[in-house]
Design a protein around this motif. Structure first.
Motif, PDB file in Angstrom:
ATOM      1  N   SER A 126      -7.968   0.464   1.446  1.00  0.00           N
ATOM      2  CA  SER A 126      -9.001   0.892   2.388  1.00  0.00           C
ATOM      3  C   SER A 126      -9.524  -0.251   3.242  1.00  0.00           C
ATOM      4  O   SER A 126     -10.398  -0.047   4.074  1.00  0.00           O
ATOM      5  CB  SER A 126     -10.168   1.521   1.616  1.00  0.00           C
ATOM      6  OG  SER A 126     -10.720   0.574   0.739  1.00  0.00           O
ATOM      7  N   TYR A 127      -8.967  -1.441   3.053  1.00  0.00           N
ATOM      8  CA  TYR A 127      -9.489  -2.594   3.770  1.00  0.00           C
ATOM      9  C   TYR A 127      -9.123  -2.550   5.241  1.00  0.00           C
ATOM     10  O   TYR A 127      -7.979  -2.243   5.596  1.00  0.00           O
ATOM     11  CB  TYR A 127      -8.950  -3.882   3.156  1.00  0.00           C
ATOM     12  CG  TYR A 127      -9.502  -5.139   3.802  1.00  0.00           C
ATOM     13  CD1 TYR A 127     -10.766  -5.587   3.497  1.00  0.00           C
ATOM     14  CD2 TYR A 127      -8.751  -5.848   4.740  1.00  0.00           C
ATOM     15  CE1 TYR A 127     -11.285  -6.728   4.094  1.00  0.00           C
ATOM     16  CE2 TYR A 127      -9.261  -6.988   5.347  1.00  0.00           C
ATOM     17  CZ  TYR A 127     -10.523  -7.418   5.018  1.00  0.00           C
ATOM     18  OH  TYR A 127     -11.028  -8.539   5.620  1.00  0.00           O
ATOM     19  N   ARG A 128     -10.064  -2.837   6.083  1.00  0.00           N
ATOM     20  CA  ARG A 128      -9.788  -3.013   7.508  1.00  0.00           C
ATOM     21  C   ARG A 128     -10.380  -4.347   7.946  1.00  0.00           C
ATOM     22  O   ARG A 128     -11.438  -4.734   7.486  1.00  0.00           O
ATOM     23  CB  ARG A 128     -10.416  -1.890   8.340  1.00  0.00           C
ATOM     24  CG  ARG A 128      -9.739  -0.527   8.112  1.00  0.00           C
ATOM     25  CD  ARG A 128      -8.299  -0.526   8.611  1.00  0.00           C
ATOM     26  NE  ARG A 128      -7.585   0.711   8.353  1.00  0.00           N
ATOM     27  CZ  ARG A 128      -6.815   0.949   7.294  1.00  0.00           C
ATOM     28  NH1 ARG A 128      -6.676   0.016   6.360  1.00  0.00           N
ATOM     29  NH2 ARG A 128      -6.209   2.099   7.141  1.00  0.00           N
ATOM     30  N   LEU A 129      -9.670  -5.020   8.821  1.00  0.00           N
ATOM     31  CA  LEU A 129     -10.143  -6.311   9.300  1.00  0.00           C
ATOM     32  C   LEU A 129     -11.464  -6.147  10.040  1.00  0.00           C
ATOM     33  O   LEU A 129     -11.676  -5.153  10.719  1.00  0.00           O
ATOM     34  CB  LEU A 129      -9.113  -6.931  10.231  1.00  0.00           C
ATOM     35  CG  LEU A 129      -7.813  -7.383   9.570  1.00  0.00           C
ATOM     36  CD1 LEU A 129      -6.807  -7.758  10.631  1.00  0.00           C
ATOM     37  CD2 LEU A 129      -8.067  -8.551   8.639  1.00  0.00           C
ATOM     38  N   CYS A 153       0.886   2.280   7.538  1.00  0.00           N
ATOM     39  CA  CYS A 153      -0.434   2.650   6.998  1.00  0.00           C
ATOM     40  C   CYS A 153      -1.535   1.705   7.450  1.00  0.00           C
ATOM     41  O   CYS A 153      -2.689   1.882   7.078  1.00  0.00           O
ATOM     42  CB  CYS A 153      -0.386   2.712   5.477  1.00  0.00           C
ATOM     43  SG  CYS A 153      -0.304   1.105   4.665  1.00  0.00           S
ATOM     44  N   GLU A 154      -1.193   0.665   8.224  1.00  0.00           N
ATOM     45  CA  GLU A 154      -2.144  -0.336   8.694  1.00  0.00           C
ATOM     46  C   GLU A 154      -2.762  -1.143   7.568  1.00  0.00           C
ATOM     47  O   GLU A 154      -3.808  -1.751   7.727  1.00  0.00           O
ATOM     48  CB  GLU A 154      -3.239   0.297   9.572  1.00  0.00           C
ATOM     49  CG  GLU A 154      -2.661   0.970  10.808  1.00  0.00           C
ATOM     50  CD  GLU A 154      -3.723   1.200  11.882  1.00  0.00           C
ATOM     51  OE1 GLU A 154      -4.875   1.446  11.521  1.00  0.00           O
ATOM     52  OE2 GLU A 154      -3.358   1.112  13.067  1.00  0.00           O
ATOM     53  N   GLY A 155      -2.125  -1.141   6.433  1.00  0.00           N
ATOM     54  CA  GLY A 155      -2.578  -2.011   5.345  1.00  0.00           C
ATOM     55  C   GLY A 155      -2.469  -3.468   5.758  1.00  0.00           C
ATOM     56  O   GLY A 155      -1.473  -3.884   6.342  1.00  0.00           O
ATOM     57  N   GLY A 192       0.801  -1.206   0.000  1.00  0.00           N
ATOM     58  CA  GLY A 192       0.000   0.000   0.000  1.00  0.00           C
ATOM     59  C   GLY A 192       0.842   1.268   0.000  1.00  0.00           C
ATOM     60  O   GLY A 192       0.586   2.194  -0.765  1.00  0.00           O
ATOM     61  N   CYS A 193       1.880   1.304   0.864  1.00  0.00           N
ATOM     62  CA  CYS A 193       2.638   2.549   1.019  1.00  0.00           C
ATOM     63  C   CYS A 193       4.133   2.374   0.808  1.00  0.00           C
ATOM     64  O   CYS A 193       4.891   3.321   0.977  1.00  0.00           O
ATOM     65  CB  CYS A 193       2.358   3.158   2.390  1.00  0.00           C
ATOM     66  SG  CYS A 193       3.163   2.277   3.746  1.00  0.00           S
ATOM     67  N   SER A 194       4.560   1.164   0.484  1.00  0.00           N
ATOM     68  CA  SER A 194       5.959   0.859   0.187  1.00  0.00           C
ATOM     69  C   SER A 194       6.897   0.927   1.387  1.00  0.00           C
ATOM     70  O   SER A 194       8.114   0.954   1.229  1.00  0.00           O
ATOM     71  CB  SER A 194       6.499   1.774  -0.926  1.00  0.00           C
ATOM     72  OG  SER A 194       5.761   1.582  -2.102  1.00  0.00           O
TER      73      SER A 194
END
Ligand SMILES: [Zn+2]
Length: 94
Positions: free
Chosen positions: A88-91, A65-67, A48-50
């Motif tokens: 944008s996925y969150r568990l 980023c909590e990806g 997501g953010c590298s």
């Protein structure tokens, strides 16, 4: 592991992306996701953010980023097999 035979198709431990993340998250009634990845985890780069981070459990988050990323046990020998659930996925809440 026993649960992780390839059943064919695009589900289970050989799924891709979010499907794989959700499969691992729910596997073993939720007992798999917090288990340690063998060999001290897999060093990877957030899709997501590298940011560089190490996936230490079968489901893990990028610290930046909590990806959400995951790998299934039969594919956990190679960081290239890590799947990313999407920006944008969150568990789901446990
Ligand atoms: Zn990230």
């Amino acid at each position: 592991m026993g649960c992780c035979s390839n059943t064919g198709g695009n589900t289970g431990p050989f799924a891709e992306g979010r499907d794989l993340v959700e499969f691992v998250y729910q596997a073993h009634g939720g007992g798999l996701r917090d288990q340690a990845v063998p060999n001290n985890g897999l060093a990877t780069i957030c899709q997501g953010c590298s940011a560089k981070f190490t996936l230490t459990t079968f489901v893990g988050k990028c610290p930046a980023c909590e990806g959400v990323h995951a790998v299934s046990p039969p594919r956990s020998g190679d960081a290239a097999n890590i799947q990313f659930a999407g920006q944008s996925y969150r568990l789901p809440e446990a």
